[in-house]
Write a protein that holds these residues in place. Structure first.
Motif, PDB file in Angstrom:
ATOM      1  N   PRO B   7      -7.056  -2.116 -11.743  1.00  0.00           N
ATOM      2  CA  PRO B   7      -6.073  -3.161 -12.078  1.00  0.00           C
ATOM      3  C   PRO B   7      -4.927  -3.204 -11.070  1.00  0.00           C
ATOM      4  O   PRO B   7      -4.541  -2.175 -10.514  1.00  0.00           O
ATOM      5  N   LEU B   8      -4.403  -4.399 -10.844  1.00  0.00           N
ATOM      6  CA  LEU B   8      -3.236  -4.554  -9.970  1.00  0.00           C
ATOM      7  C   LEU B   8      -1.990  -4.745 -10.840  1.00  0.00           C
ATOM      8  O   LEU B   8      -2.066  -5.331 -11.913  1.00  0.00           O
ATOM      9  N   HIS B   9      -0.880  -4.249 -10.354  1.00  0.00           N
ATOM     10  CA  HIS B   9       0.380  -4.352 -11.101  1.00  0.00           C
ATOM     11  C   HIS B   9       1.430  -5.021 -10.228  1.00  0.00           C
ATOM     12  O   HIS B   9       1.787  -4.472  -9.185  1.00  0.00           O
ATOM     13  N   ARG B  10       1.907  -6.179 -10.681  1.00  0.00           N
ATOM     14  CA  ARG B  10       2.999  -6.826  -9.947  1.00  0.00           C
ATOM     15  C   ARG B  10       4.352  -6.412 -10.502  1.00  0.00           C
ATOM     16  O   ARG B  10       5.381  -6.617  -9.873  1.00  0.00           O
ATOM     17  N   GLY B  11       4.343  -5.841 -11.711  1.00  0.00           N
ATOM     18  CA  GLY B  11       5.593  -5.488 -12.399  1.00  0.00           C
ATOM     19  C   GLY B  11       6.537  -4.650 -11.558  1.00  0.00           C
ATOM     20  O   GLY B  11       7.731  -4.972 -11.466  1.00  0.00           O
ATOM     21  N   PRO B  12       6.053  -3.582 -10.917  1.00  0.00           N
ATOM     22  CA  PRO B  12       6.979  -2.745 -10.145  1.00  0.00           C
ATOM     23  C   PRO B  12       7.661  -3.497  -9.000  1.00  0.00           C
ATOM     24  O   PRO B  12       8.856  -3.303  -8.749  1.00  0.00           O
ATOM     25  N   PRO B  90       0.342  -5.355  -5.297  1.00  0.00           N
ATOM     26  CA  PRO B  90       0.181  -6.300  -4.185  1.00  0.00           C
ATOM     27  C   PRO B  90       1.503  -6.494  -3.439  1.00  0.00           C
ATOM     28  O   PRO B  90       2.540  -6.699  -4.068  1.00  0.00           O
TER      29      PRO B  90
END
Lengths: 77, 167
Positions: B7-12, B90
């Motif tokens: 999974p990719l996380h844009r939150g950080p 990303p």
């Protein structure tokens, strides 16, 4: 030119910040008033809310996350 | 390959951008409104800066608030540094710059609602009996920033190159 030099000489001779020497104790008393902590907490409330929300977002494993589909080039036989 | 299946996380990245944007927006506020225009002093609603002593007390609380804004900026930089080492985030310019705008917008909206409207600690322009126009302009500008930032973050949804793999 003479006037300018005389003004500069007067400024150099003057003790610095006469007005503040007089008002400084009143300024300090007004800052360190009994409601100092209340004022501090109220003032920092927006910053605390922002930082708290952002840290929640940073450490949340699910917010703004997704599993990407593999690119076409890697799926091709 | 592994990054493609996990999974990719844009939150950080969004979180780091929001903190940095709020911090930089806070500095714009401090430099332009507080110092250059001499408006928007932190306690001017309770203690109007009509004499030297009250002006200096307001200056003190302006300094305290902007010290907190500096801490926010430094923390945002620290989060961005951490994001730069993660393969699951990303590295998207659109997501990051959108988040900066969201951060600035959030700063205006949260500060505007809490300090101006709820607590009445101060207003954007204190030297009038009609505080609302300047306060609403401040909030409206914040909302515009939020909208622009949200559009950029949405556009960055298709960016999938991980931070650690892009350099």
């Amino acid at each position: 030119m003479l006037k300018l030099l005389a003004t500069l000489a007067l400024l150099l001779a003057a003790t610095t910040a006469q007005a503040c020497a007089v008002c400084r104790p009143r300024v300090e008393a007004a800052i360190h008033a009994p409601d100092y902590t209340d004022t501090l907490l109220l003032l920092l409330l927006p910053v605390a809310l922002l930082v708290g929300g952002v840290l929640l977002l940073f450490f949340s494993p699910t917010l703004f996350s997704w599993k990407p589909t593999p690119p076409r080039s890697t799926v091709a036989p | 390959m592994e990054a493609n299946s996990s999974p990719l996380h844009r939150g950080p990245l969004i979180a780091a951008g929001i903190l940095l944007g709020a911090g930089l927006g806070g500095f714009v506020d401090g430099i332009v409104l507080h110092q250059i225009l001499q408006w928007h002093n932190m306690l001017s609603g309770k203690l109007p800066p009509n004499n030297l002593i009250d002006a200096k007390v307001n200056m003190y609380w302006d300094g305290v608030f902007h010290a907190a804004v500096w801490v926010m900026t430094a923390l945002g930089l620290r989060l961005l540094w951490a994001v730069g080492h993660r393969r699951d985030v990303p590295w998207s310019g659109r997501t990051f710059f959108g988040s900066l705008l969201i951060g600035w917008g959030l700063f205006n909206v949260i500060e505007g609602i809490i300090d101006h409207e709820i607590l009445g600690l101060h207003h954007v322009y204190e030297y009038t009996i009609r505080h609302l126009p300047a306060d609403l302009a401040f909030l409206g500008f914040g909302l515009l920033l939020l909208l622009a930032g949200w559009a950029l973050v949405r556009a960055g949804r298709t960016d999938t190159t991980p931070a650690a793999a892009s350099h």
